[in-house]
Write an enzyme that holds these catalytic residues in place. Sequence first.
Site, PDB file in Angstrom:
ATOM      1  N   ASN A  68     -16.743  27.029 -23.659  1.00  0.00           N
ATOM      2  CA  ASN A  68     -17.395  25.935 -22.935  1.00  0.00           C
ATOM      3  C   ASN A  68     -17.286  26.075 -21.418  1.00  0.00           C
ATOM      4  OD1 ASN A  68     -18.107  24.670 -25.337  1.00  0.00           O
ATOM      5  ND2 ASN A  68     -16.146  23.592 -25.458  1.00  0.00           N
ATOM      6  N   TYR A  74      -9.707  -6.543  12.535  1.00  0.00           N
ATOM      7  CA  TYR A  74      -9.052  -6.067  11.315  1.00  0.00           C
ATOM      8  C   TYR A  74      -9.059  -7.153  10.247  1.00  0.00           C
ATOM      9  CZ  TYR A  74      -5.641  -4.310   8.000  1.00  0.00           C
ATOM     10  OH  TYR A  74      -5.033  -3.881   6.846  1.00  0.00           O
ATOM     11  N   LYS A 121      -8.312   3.543   2.004  1.00  0.00           N
ATOM     12  CA  LYS A 121      -7.497   4.747   1.851  1.00  0.00           C
ATOM     13  C   LYS A 121      -7.625   5.445   0.505  1.00  0.00           C
ATOM     14  CE  LYS A 121      -4.388   2.489   4.478  1.00  0.00           C
ATOM     15  NZ  LYS A 121      -5.579   1.899   5.076  1.00  0.00           N
ATOM     16  N   SER A 170     -13.328  25.295 -28.108  1.00  0.00           N
ATOM     17  CA  SER A 170     -13.447  24.019 -28.792  1.00  0.00           C
ATOM     18  C   SER A 170     -12.299  23.918 -29.789  1.00  0.00           C
ATOM     19  CB  SER A 170     -14.788  23.977 -29.525  1.00  0.00           C
ATOM     20  OG  SER A 170     -14.718  23.102 -30.627  1.00  0.00           O
ATOM     21  N   GLN A 184      -7.525  -2.093   4.087  1.00  0.00           N
ATOM     22  CA  GLN A 184      -6.505  -1.306   3.393  1.00  0.00           C
ATOM     23  C   GLN A 184      -7.128  -0.533   2.217  1.00  0.00           C
ATOM     24  OE1 GLN A 184      -2.335  -2.644   2.976  1.00  0.00           O
ATOM     25  NE2 GLN A 184      -2.780  -2.895   0.806  1.00  0.00           N
ATOM     26  N   SER A 192       0.831  -1.215   0.000  1.00  0.00           N
ATOM     27  CA  SER A 192       0.000   0.000   0.000  1.00  0.00           C
ATOM     28  C   SER A 192       0.863   1.261   0.000  1.00  0.00           C
ATOM     29  CB  SER A 192      -0.939   0.013   1.216  1.00  0.00           C
ATOM     30  OG  SER A 192      -0.219  -0.179   2.417  1.00  0.00           O
ATOM     31  N   HIS A 241     -40.073  22.769 -11.940  1.00  0.00           N
ATOM     32  CA  HIS A 241     -40.134  21.882 -13.122  1.00  0.00           C
ATOM     33  C   HIS A 241     -39.354  22.480 -14.298  1.00  0.00           C
ATOM     34  CE1 HIS A 241     -43.518  19.931 -10.982  1.00  0.00           C
ATOM     35  NE2 HIS A 241     -43.864  21.184 -10.699  1.00  0.00           N
TER      36      HIS A 241
HETATM   37  N1  ARG Z   1      -1.335  -1.232   5.150  1.00  0.00           N
HETATM   38  C1  ARG Z   1      -2.260  -1.761   6.090  1.00  0.00           C
HETATM   39  C2  ARG Z   1      -3.637  -1.106   5.912  1.00  0.00           C
HETATM   40  O1  ARG Z   1      -3.668  -0.089   5.319  1.00  0.00           O
HETATM   41  C3  ARG Z   1      -1.791  -1.540   7.484  1.00  0.00           C
HETATM   42  C4  ARG Z   1      -2.365  -2.455   8.491  1.00  0.00           C
HETATM   43  C5  ARG Z   1      -1.898  -3.847   8.218  1.00  0.00           C
HETATM   44  N2  ARG Z   1      -2.323  -4.744   9.237  1.00  0.00           N
HETATM   45  C6  ARG Z   1      -2.259  -6.065   9.105  1.00  0.00           C
HETATM   46  N3  ARG Z   1      -2.698  -6.775  10.071  1.00  0.00           N
HETATM   47  N4  ARG Z   1      -1.819  -6.617   7.990  1.00  0.00           N
HETATM   48  O2  ARG Z   1      -4.650  -1.575   6.345  1.00  0.00           O
END
Ligand code: ARG
Length: 474
Positions: free
Chosen positions: A296, A328, A336, A288, A333, A34, A167
């Site tokens: 535009n 969790y 985000k 355009s 993940q 990530s 309307h």
């Molecule tokens: N990169 C992970 C996320 O955004 C961090 C948490 C990871 N936790 C785990 N138990 N693998 O969720």
Amino acid sequence: MNNNLQQPSTHPSSTWSQRFESALHPAIARFNASIGFDIQLLEYDLTGSQAHARMLAHTGIISPEEGERLVNGLEQIRQEHHAGMFNPGIEAEDIHFAVERRLTEIVGDVGKKLHTARSRNDQVGTDTRLYLRDQIQTIRTQLREFQSVLLSLAEQHVETLIPGYTHLQRAQPLSLAHHLLAYFEMTQRDWERLGEIYQRVNLSPLGSGALAGTTFPIDRHYTAQLLNFGGVYANSLDGVSDRDFAIEFLCAASLIMVHLSRLSEEVILWASEEFSFVTLKDSCSTGSSIMPQKKNPDVPELVRGKTGRVFGHLQGMLVLMKGLPLAYNKDLQEDKEALFDAVITVQSCLEAVTVLMHEGLEFRTARLMDAVSEDFSNATDVADYLASKGVPFREAYNLVGKVVKTSLAQGKLLKDLSLDEWQALHPKFEADIYEAITPQRVVAARNSYGGTGFEQVRKALESAKAIVTSNATQ
Ligand code: ARG
């Protein structure tokens, strides 16, 4: 096939425990990582980790010197980042590992103590909340800027009249300021809503551990205080797996986009040749590539278009959470990118719409005046005229319906009828009917609370100004 995909990773996985014998397959490493997006959390990860390190020293879990070395090492990473020198690759997996590794390079083995009594699960929850807190404040400030622009436009246009629609048919004329102030009200709710949501974003999950708390004598209130959180999550399972705050934010973000998108749609209509209520300035419109005559309304169109992706993120987050067992799961993940994109989309749209309203368009007041003078949007006022003279409203309404029909057939407006014609319709009509149906009178007469009457609009403008200039945070 991509060469990379076939070769085993050259990076032995030093991240996890010795339980692992072989490295991650490169494709899986890429899939799992990530860092490509959670690098945006770096500042918050550093701040959260510094608070954690201070708490570890404060509670005696590590020594004061160790605590200080950790805090300073984390600060050095911040400097490196500001200098553009901290650029972890995907072998770091995520921002949390990236920071811990770099910290250990900087401060040596003591860096490995940072993760005592903490899990990435409570860590990432903390980072995300710290990030969102900041973004919410930025958006609230932007909403205020947008409102200020609306108010100064409204101030200039209390007496400018614009057709009002239901309307999308001409209904009754309005003070343009009244129309603009409707958007003030919408964005005021947005501002307040974000303030309410902030209370729930502003809770610390730090110290929830992986899911069950920790065996160490941590002080969760201490870290919460250091990080200016308003409180702590009362349940560790909820602390690490709650994303309600993100959903609430996406809901608020979606409503902001609803409001910006409605205004955008109006600007697009107003800028069309058919309406011609506004002229778009060159600084906020584009041409355009083939039709040289065109100008535009790209800005409001983009805002209208971008609204869809924010709604999509809300839907995506709801589906992400639905049916997730406690606590969790890696699914989380996925929160985000949705959040980051919604934040940047709302912020960029607010900025663009504020510029557009501030300096990107000009109301064509003469054309607006013609528009409200050349239609039947004063018909209700003829009925009201009779009703105020004792004729039952429904009877008056039916009578005026007939006049509109015959006038339309004769290519006339209500103001073109002679007094004889009026009196032939109903003896209660007198010479003051002409004054009663001028657009200014039609607007001024709607002096009920919240109505478009100039007196009401001036009052509404004053109270809106008082709200914008007050320092209230809620
Ligand atoms: N990169 C992970 C996320 O955004 C961090 C948490 C990871 N936790 C785990 N138990 N693998 O969720």
